[in-house]
Design a protein around this motif. Structure first.
Motif, PDB file in Angstrom:
ATOM      1  N   LYS A 109      18.118   5.123  -9.301  1.00  0.00           N
ATOM      2  CA  LYS A 109      19.516   4.693  -9.312  1.00  0.00           C
ATOM      3  C   LYS A 109      19.872   3.937 -10.586  1.00  0.00           C
ATOM      4  N   LYS A 110      18.866   3.353 -11.223  1.00  0.00           N
ATOM      5  CA  LYS A 110      19.053   2.600 -12.472  1.00  0.00           C
ATOM      6  C   LYS A 110      20.128   1.525 -12.336  1.00  0.00           C
ATOM      7  N   ASN A 111      20.115   0.858 -11.190  1.00  0.00           N
ATOM      8  CA  ASN A 111      21.025  -0.259 -10.943  1.00  0.00           C
ATOM      9  C   ASN A 111      20.300  -1.549 -11.299  1.00  0.00           C
ATOM     10  N   PRO A 112      20.733  -2.252 -12.338  1.00  0.00           N
ATOM     11  CA  PRO A 112      20.011  -3.448 -12.766  1.00  0.00           C
ATOM     12  C   PRO A 112      20.046  -4.589 -11.760  1.00  0.00           C
ATOM     13  N   LEU A 113      20.928  -4.502 -10.765  1.00  0.00           N
ATOM     14  CA  LEU A 113      21.031  -5.581  -9.778  1.00  0.00           C
ATOM     15  C   LEU A 113      20.065  -5.423  -8.609  1.00  0.00           C
ATOM     16  N   VAL A 114      19.549  -4.215  -8.400  1.00  0.00           N
ATOM     17  CA  VAL A 114      18.717  -3.962  -7.213  1.00  0.00           C
ATOM     18  C   VAL A 114      17.328  -3.472  -7.623  1.00  0.00           C
ATOM     19  N   THR A 115      16.300  -4.135  -7.105  1.00  0.00           N
ATOM     20  CA  THR A 115      14.916  -3.831  -7.459  1.00  0.00           C
ATOM     21  C   THR A 115      14.077  -3.642  -6.197  1.00  0.00           C
ATOM     22  N   PRO A 116      13.275  -2.589  -6.111  1.00  0.00           N
ATOM     23  CA  PRO A 116      12.354  -2.475  -4.976  1.00  0.00           C
ATOM     24  C   PRO A 116      11.236  -3.498  -5.124  1.00  0.00           C
ATOM     25  N   ILE A 117      10.783  -4.044  -4.025  1.00  0.00           N
ATOM     26  CA  ILE A 117       9.701  -5.034  -4.051  1.00  0.00           C
ATOM     27  C   ILE A 117       8.620  -4.611  -3.068  1.00  0.00           C
ATOM     28  N   ILE A 118       7.375  -4.645  -3.505  1.00  0.00           N
ATOM     29  CA  ILE A 118       6.243  -4.277  -2.652  1.00  0.00           C
ATOM     30  C   ILE A 118       6.082  -5.341  -1.574  1.00  0.00           C
ATOM     31  N   THR A 119       5.996  -4.888  -0.285  1.00  0.00           N
ATOM     32  CA  THR A 119       6.134  -5.827   0.829  1.00  0.00           C
ATOM     33  C   THR A 119       5.090  -5.642   1.928  1.00  0.00           C
ATOM     34  N   PRO A 120       3.830  -5.979   1.667  1.00  0.00           N
ATOM     35  CA  PRO A 120       2.884  -6.073   2.791  1.00  0.00           C
ATOM     36  C   PRO A 120       3.264  -7.297   3.615  1.00  0.00           C
ATOM     37  N   ARG A 121       3.498  -7.119   4.889  1.00  0.00           N
ATOM     38  CA  ARG A 121       4.067  -8.221   5.673  1.00  0.00           C
ATOM     39  C   ARG A 121       3.157  -9.446   5.696  1.00  0.00           C
ATOM     40  N   SER A 122       1.886  -9.219   5.899  1.00  0.00           N
ATOM     41  CA  SER A 122       0.941 -10.338   5.973  1.00  0.00           C
ATOM     42  C   SER A 122      -0.468  -9.782   5.856  1.00  0.00           C
ATOM     43  N   ILE A 123      -1.411 -10.673   5.673  1.00  0.00           N
ATOM     44  CA  ILE A 123      -2.808 -10.245   5.621  1.00  0.00           C
ATOM     45  C   ILE A 123      -3.227  -9.624   6.944  1.00  0.00           C
ATOM     46  N   GLY A 124      -2.829 -10.256   8.043  1.00  0.00           N
ATOM     47  CA  GLY A 124      -3.269  -9.784   9.349  1.00  0.00           C
ATOM     48  C   GLY A 124      -2.732  -8.427   9.735  1.00  0.00           C
ATOM     49  N   THR A 125      -1.593  -8.023   9.163  1.00  0.00           N
ATOM     50  CA  THR A 125      -0.982  -6.749   9.552  1.00  0.00           C
ATOM     51  C   THR A 125      -1.149  -5.667   8.485  1.00  0.00           C
ATOM     52  N   SER A 126      -1.985  -5.923   7.499  1.00  0.00           N
ATOM     53  CA  SER A 126      -2.239  -4.911   6.464  1.00  0.00           C
ATOM     54  C   SER A 126      -3.738  -4.787   6.225  1.00  0.00           C
ATOM     55  N   SER A 127      -4.229  -3.556   6.254  1.00  0.00           N
ATOM     56  CA  SER A 127      -5.655  -3.321   6.030  1.00  0.00           C
ATOM     57  C   SER A 127      -5.999  -3.524   4.563  1.00  0.00           C
ATOM     58  N   GLU A 128      -7.280  -3.666   4.289  1.00  0.00           N
ATOM     59  CA  GLU A 128      -7.728  -3.822   2.900  1.00  0.00           C
ATOM     60  C   GLU A 128      -7.328  -2.598   2.067  1.00  0.00           C
ATOM     61  N   GLU A 129      -7.453  -1.418   2.654  1.00  0.00           N
ATOM     62  CA  GLU A 129      -7.080  -0.202   1.941  1.00  0.00           C
ATOM     63  C   GLU A 129      -5.599  -0.218   1.574  1.00  0.00           C
ATOM     64  N   LEU A 130      -4.759  -0.642   2.522  1.00  0.00           N
ATOM     65  CA  LEU A 130      -3.326  -0.692   2.261  1.00  0.00           C
ATOM     66  C   LEU A 130      -3.013  -1.722   1.182  1.00  0.00           C
ATOM     67  N   ARG A 131      -3.619  -2.891   1.274  1.00  0.00           N
ATOM     68  CA  ARG A 131      -3.352  -3.938   0.282  1.00  0.00           C
ATOM     69  C   ARG A 131      -3.750  -3.475  -1.115  1.00  0.00           C
ATOM     70  N   THR A 132      -4.912  -2.889  -1.221  1.00  0.00           N
ATOM     71  CA  THR A 132      -5.395  -2.434  -2.530  1.00  0.00           C
ATOM     72  C   THR A 132      -4.484  -1.355  -3.105  1.00  0.00           C
ATOM     73  N   SER A 133      -4.076  -0.421  -2.261  1.00  0.00           N
ATOM     74  CA  SER A 133      -3.207   0.665  -2.715  1.00  0.00           C
ATOM     75  C   SER A 133      -1.824   0.142  -3.115  1.00  0.00           C
ATOM     76  N   LEU A 134      -1.328  -0.836  -2.375  1.00  0.00           N
ATOM     77  CA  LEU A 134      -0.045  -1.434  -2.728  1.00  0.00           C
ATOM     78  C   LEU A 134      -0.137  -2.203  -4.044  1.00  0.00           C
ATOM     79  N   GLY A 135      -1.284  -2.821  -4.270  1.00  0.00           N
ATOM     80  CA  GLY A 135      -1.507  -3.490  -5.545  1.00  0.00           C
ATOM     81  C   GLY A 135      -1.444  -2.512  -6.702  1.00  0.00           C
ATOM     82  N   GLN A 136      -2.049  -1.352  -6.510  1.00  0.00           N
ATOM     83  CA  GLN A 136      -2.009  -0.308  -7.536  1.00  0.00           C
ATOM     84  C   GLN A 136      -0.581   0.198  -7.750  1.00  0.00           C
TER      85      GLN A 136
END
Length: 435
Positions: free
Chosen positions: A194-221
């Protein structure tokens, strides 16, 4: 605002890197294409109007006692939870999530329902002067896209996150790791396109307890690949101390960065605060929520002393108010409560001043979100995110007296004011809300 510049003439109040609050009287601020192009004393106005070809009708003279402040920055808010803000405050965090939050968020697969809620929360936050918000949506990509569209139409500045959860949540509200990653990347790519300078997607793992190690690592990447900010919850309750070394886990996954927003952080150790400062990540202080859900008191004074970035947040609906002025007031009460506790032990504790609280709600929040080069105060080259405050508006929630100083009136607005006093709200120079 069109191609010709617009000028605001009067008093403005903001924070700087050096001072928590600065009051500038008899000033003019020029805005063109959404950015501040000059800040000068009023005596320069005729020359500036000539230099920048400013039409006389484009000069707005603020009335007596009116003033400008930067837009308020909400560093942590759950848009779907707005449906039950102000209710369901009888439980502590994890029972509250299972009883109220997850069942409510699961409803957002219904886009008609989602549109109704998201339209109302964005409208409400803008009316309350929140020009920038860091939003959590739900697991649903379509509904998250809808939130983004509502924000774009309203003209708010925002980070928007599709929530990621692949474990330890009810079966009716959970993704597989593969689904979570695939849907998140699709959301990221469509938002970036969309190239809208006002809106940015943000990576959002809800919490440590609700995200697996695989998910956290992949989201980091994913966050590294697209150079995106990150948001999550950290050490919100005392019980969280027994689970993981939270900051180490996020750091290992590559999710602890200069634009990582960590909500709560009530029980963070000195070592963890040191790591936070080293990585440049920031804390979203959610005082209303921390009290309402009985999670605990964050010692903001200690966070500041450690040199960490910190801003304020409503944390709707753990926090029952969508107003950042309420967040400021709640932060004041928490600070005073800690001061009482320390004084009872014979310690000398300095509570937060109204000037420090004002900074946390504006420039501090922009620093936490990694946006302090763009917003947070009034500087040439920054976007004009601003609120016109009128203490004398009809039906104002507070009164002004002949003996009041400007400092008195600013304090009254911060502790007694509300959206009625915010007669205009601007985001990047465009009027987004007003009376």
């Amino acid at each position: 605002m069109a191609d010709s510049a617009t000028v605001f003439h009067g008093t403005f109040v903001h924070s700087t890197k050096e001072e928590d609050m600065v009051i500038h009287s008899d000033m003019v601020i020029g805005v063109k294409r959404g950015k501040i192009i000059f800040i000068e004393h009023e005596t320069s106005l005729p020359d500036l109007m000539s230099e920048y070809s400013v039409p006389r009708d484009n000069v707005r003279h603020l009335e007596k006692w009116q003033f400008l402040i930067p837009g308020l920055v909400d560093t942590h808010i759950h848009a779907p939870q707005y449906t039950f803000a102000g209710s369901n405050m009888d439980l502590q965090l994890y029972d509250w999530l299972n009883t109220y939050t997850y069942p409510t968020e699961a409803k957002f697969k219904d886009l008609t329902y989602a549109m109704d809620v998201y339209s109302k929360v964005v409208d409400r936050t803008l009316k309350n002067g929140t020009t920038t918000a860091c939003y959590y949506a739900t697991l649903h990509r379509d509904a998250t896209n809808l939130l983004l569209q509502v924000i774009e139409k309203a003209g708010q500045r925002a980070y928007v996150g599709k929530v990621n959860m692949d474990c330890r949540t009810p079966s009716f509200y959970q993704e597989t790791t593969e689904e979570s990653l695939e849907e998140t990347e699709k959301f990221v790519e469509s938002t970036i396109s969309k190239k809208n300078p006002l809106v940015t997607p943000i990576i959002t793992p809800r919490s440590i307890g609700t995200s697996s190690e695989e998910l956290r690592t992949s989201l980091g990447q994913l966050s590294q690949q697209y150079q995106l900010p990150v948001q999550t919850h950290v050490l919100e309750t005392r019980g969280d101390l027994a689970t993981f070394d939270h900051l180490h886990v996020w750091d290992k996954a590559g999710l602890l960065k200069h634009n990582t927003v960590l909500a709560h952080c009530v029980y963070m150790s000195e070592v963890q605060l040191d790591l936070l400062r080293q990585r440049g990540s920031g804390i979203a202080h959610c005082p209303n929520s921390n009290i309402t859900l009985r999670s605990g008191f964050l010692d903001v004074r200690n966070v500041l002393a450690k040199g960490c970035k910190i801003g304020l947040a409503t944390d709707v609906s753990g926090g029952y108010s969508s107003s950042m002025l309420d967040a400021l007031r709640s932060a004041s009460q928490v600070s005073k409560t800690i001061a009482i506790q320390r004084e009872e032990r014979g310690e000398n504790y300095k509570m937060l001043s109204y000037k420090e609280l004002f900074r946390l709600a504006t420039l501090g929040g922009s620093e936490v979100m990694g946006l302090d080069e763009t917003i947070g105060n009034f500087q040439v080259g920054k976007d004009f995110d601003a609120i016109v405050v009128d203490p004398l508006v009809e039906n104002s929630p507070f009164d002004v007296f002949s003996t009041d100083t400007f400092s008195d009136i600013i304090q009254k607005f911060l502790f007694l004011g509300d959206d009625r006093n915010m007669i205009d709200v601007f985001v990047a120079g465009t009027r987004a809300s007003g009376r």
